[in-house]
Design a protein around this motif. Structure first.
Motif, mmCIF file in Angstrom:
data_model
loop_
_atom_site.group_PDB
_atom_site.id
_atom_site.type_symbol
_atom_site.label_atom_id
_atom_site.label_comp_id
_atom_site.label_asym_id
_atom_site.label_seq_id
_atom_site.Cartn_x
_atom_site.Cartn_y
_atom_site.Cartn_z
ATOM 1 N N GLY A 28 0.790 -1.224 0.000
ATOM 2 C CA GLY A 28 0.000 0.000 0.000
ATOM 3 C C GLY A 28 0.822 1.272 0.000
ATOM 4 O O GLY A 28 0.355 2.315 0.443
ATOM 5 N N ASN A 29 2.065 1.191 -0.480
ATOM 6 C CA ASN A 29 2.995 2.326 -0.529
ATOM 7 C C ASN A 29 3.383 2.833 0.857
ATOM 8 O O ASN A 29 3.823 3.974 1.012
ATOM 9 C CB ASN A 29 2.437 3.485 -1.368
ATOM 10 N N ARG A 30 3.245 1.984 1.872
ATOM 11 C CA ARG A 30 3.761 2.343 3.193
ATOM 12 C C ARG A 30 5.282 2.399 3.142
ATOM 13 O O ARG A 30 5.913 1.695 2.349
ATOM 14 C CB ARG A 30 3.326 1.305 4.236
ATOM 15 N N PRO A 31 5.898 3.238 3.979
ATOM 16 C CA PRO A 31 7.367 3.274 4.010
ATOM 17 C C PRO A 31 7.941 1.879 4.252
ATOM 18 O O PRO A 31 7.406 1.110 5.057
ATOM 19 C CB PRO A 31 7.664 4.210 5.186
ATOM 20 N N ARG A 32 9.002 1.570 3.555
ATOM 21 C CA ARG A 32 9.600 0.236 3.686
ATOM 22 C C ARG A 32 10.080 0.004 5.117
ATOM 23 O O ARG A 32 10.640 0.890 5.751
ATOM 24 C CB ARG A 32 10.764 0.078 2.712
ATOM 25 N N GLN A 33 9.870 -1.224 5.561
ATOM 26 C CA GLN A 33 10.202 -1.592 6.929
ATOM 27 C C GLN A 33 10.537 -3.074 6.946
ATOM 28 O O GLN A 33 9.877 -3.877 6.278
ATOM 29 C CB GLN A 33 8.993 -1.306 7.830
ATOM 30 N N ASN A 34 11.586 -3.466 7.677
ATOM 31 C CA ASN A 34 11.877 -4.891 7.772
ATOM 32 C C ASN A 34 11.057 -5.517 8.898
ATOM 33 O O ASN A 34 10.294 -4.833 9.591
ATOM 34 C CB ASN A 34 13.383 -5.147 7.931
ATOM 35 N N TYR A 35 11.221 -6.824 9.097
ATOM 36 C CA TYR A 35 10.381 -7.529 10.064
ATOM 37 C C TYR A 35 10.681 -7.128 11.507
ATOM 38 O O TYR A 35 9.891 -7.406 12.409
ATOM 39 C CB TYR A 35 10.542 -9.039 9.887
ATOM 40 N N ASP A 36 11.799 -6.482 11.731
ATOM 41 C CA ASP A 36 12.142 -6.018 13.081
ATOM 42 C C ASP A 36 11.704 -4.581 13.326
ATOM 43 O O ASP A 36 11.986 -4.017 14.385
ATOM 44 C CB ASP A 36 13.654 -6.133 13.311
ATOM 45 N N GLY A 37 11.049 -3.970 12.332
ATOM 46 C CA GLY A 37 10.530 -2.619 12.511
ATOM 47 C C GLY A 37 11.469 -1.509 12.088
ATOM 48 O O GLY A 37 11.140 -0.327 12.238
ATOM 49 N N TYR A 38 12.633 -1.866 11.546
ATOM 50 C CA TYR A 38 13.581 -0.840 11.101
ATOM 51 C C TYR A 38 13.203 -0.356 9.700
ATOM 52 O O TYR A 38 12.829 -1.151 8.831
ATOM 53 C CB TYR A 38 15.008 -1.394 11.091
ATOM 54 N N GLY A 39 13.309 0.938 9.494
ATOM 55 C CA GLY A 39 13.000 1.500 8.192
ATOM 56 C C GLY A 39 14.080 1.191 7.176
ATOM 57 O O GLY A 39 15.256 1.032 7.524
ATOM 58 N N GLU A 40 13.685 1.112 5.912
ATOM 59 C CA GLU A 40 14.626 0.820 4.838
ATOM 60 C C GLU A 40 14.365 1.725 3.636
ATOM 61 O O GLU A 40 13.230 2.119 3.371
ATOM 62 C CB GLU A 40 14.521 -0.645 4.396
ATOM 63 N N ILE A 41 15.434 2.043 2.935
ATOM 64 C CA ILE A 41 15.365 2.700 1.625
ATOM 65 C C ILE A 41 16.170 1.822 0.683
ATOM 66 O O ILE A 41 17.357 1.576 0.922
ATOM 67 C CB ILE A 41 15.945 4.127 1.650
ATOM 68 N N SER A 42 15.552 1.317 -0.362
ATOM 69 C CA SER A 42 16.221 0.343 -1.220
ATOM 70 C C SER A 42 17.404 0.964 -1.949
ATOM 71 O O SER A 42 17.441 2.175 -2.209
ATOM 72 C CB SER A 42 15.231 -0.242 -2.237
#
Length: 286
Positions: A28-42
């Motif tokens: 849904g175009n939510r900011p990228r996040q890994n399974y531990d809750g940390y944000g990511e930018i590809s």
């Protein structure tokens, strides 16, 4: 131009304030996040921004966004065909992949930096399928701490199509990261630089692109001033292979929390632990 003759490592510290740094189209175009809750930018998003900055500097770029292209071509094939030498190879029945890669690297800075896969169907010739490995590698940016994502429902003030009733398309969602500090790392490999013709001047252009990463990058999801590069750390080795591995160089940058729940860049302390014989250049973002 002198081909790059020494290994380079770098790290970039950036912050996000009430913006969506990189939406996930599968979520849904939510900011990228890994399974531990940390944000990511590809890494792909970061390379796109670097390409845009290089293009702003007047460099020739192969993979251009349609909304900011500097020529009239609507596809990568058209852009490749516009080069007379590449067009000749594409139409040849005995085309040389090595020649195609060499010419493409000479023509476009992003190709000789990041590499590129050229896979074009045959027209009158044999077509081409060529992979170029670029010397500049970039990691995914990851937030130092888990991020909080705020979602809000939005409405349009007018229907897209005629009709008395309000259409379902007037409703939508918008997501943002309220605050977060991200770090990403990268390296420039001399062996691949020799193959693509990547020069010392090209390395300086990449450095400049990192320092000014978010210039001309504003959008509804990333308002002006919501994304900021704080510091670029730039290590230049004295040899082709480098005195230390990239992993060890990247680990020399340590991050310490100054408060229990850090939110902004000033809530962290960044320290570069010296490595013998290797100097780091610290550059403030612009």
């Amino acid at each position: 131009m002198t081909i790059l003759d020494h290994k380079i490592d770098f790290a970039v510290v950036l912050s996000v304030t009430k913006a969506n740094p990189n939406g996930d189209p599968l979520n849904g175009n939510r900011p990228r996040q890994n399974y531990d809750g940390y944000g990511e930018i590809s890494d792909v998003a970061l390379k796109r921004k670097i390409r845009n900055r290089l293009q702003d500097m007047g460099e020739s770029i192969f993979v251009q966004s349609n909304d900011r292209k500097s020529d009239s071509y609507n596809s990568l094939r058209e852009r490749a065909d516009a080069n007379a030498e590449l067009e000749k190879i594409l139409k040849s029945k005995t085309s040389s992949g090595d020649d195609f890669a060499r010419i493409a690297c000479q023509e476009w800075l992003d190709v000789r930096s990041f590499g590129q896969v050229f896979a074009f169907k045959a027209d009158k010739g044999a077509g081409v399928s060529v992979g170029v490995r670029g010397p500049v590698s970039i990691h995914t940016a990851t937030s130092i701490d888990p991020i909080d994502i705020t979602s809000m429902q939005i409405t349009k003030s007018v229907n897209s199509e005629p009709g008395a009733a309000r259409g379902s398309d007037t409703m939508g969602m918008k997501h943002r990261v309220d605050s977060g500090v991200y770090v990403f790392y990268g390296s420039i490999n001399t062996q691949l630089a020799e193959k693509t013709g990547f020069t010392n001047r090209d390395a300086e252009k990449i450095k400049q692109g990192l320092v000014t990463l978010f210039e001309n990058d504003a959008s509804s999801a990333r308002p002006e001033g919501s994304m900021e590069v704080h510091t670029v750390y730039w290590w230049e080795h004295s040899s082709k292979l480098g005195q230390y591995s990239s992993a060890k160089v990247h680990r020399s940058l340590t991050i310490e929390k100054l408060i229990d729940e850090p939110k902004t860049f000033g809530d962290y302390k960044f320290t570069v632990h010296p490595l013998e014989g290797l100097r780091v250049e610290r550059i403030d973002g612009q």
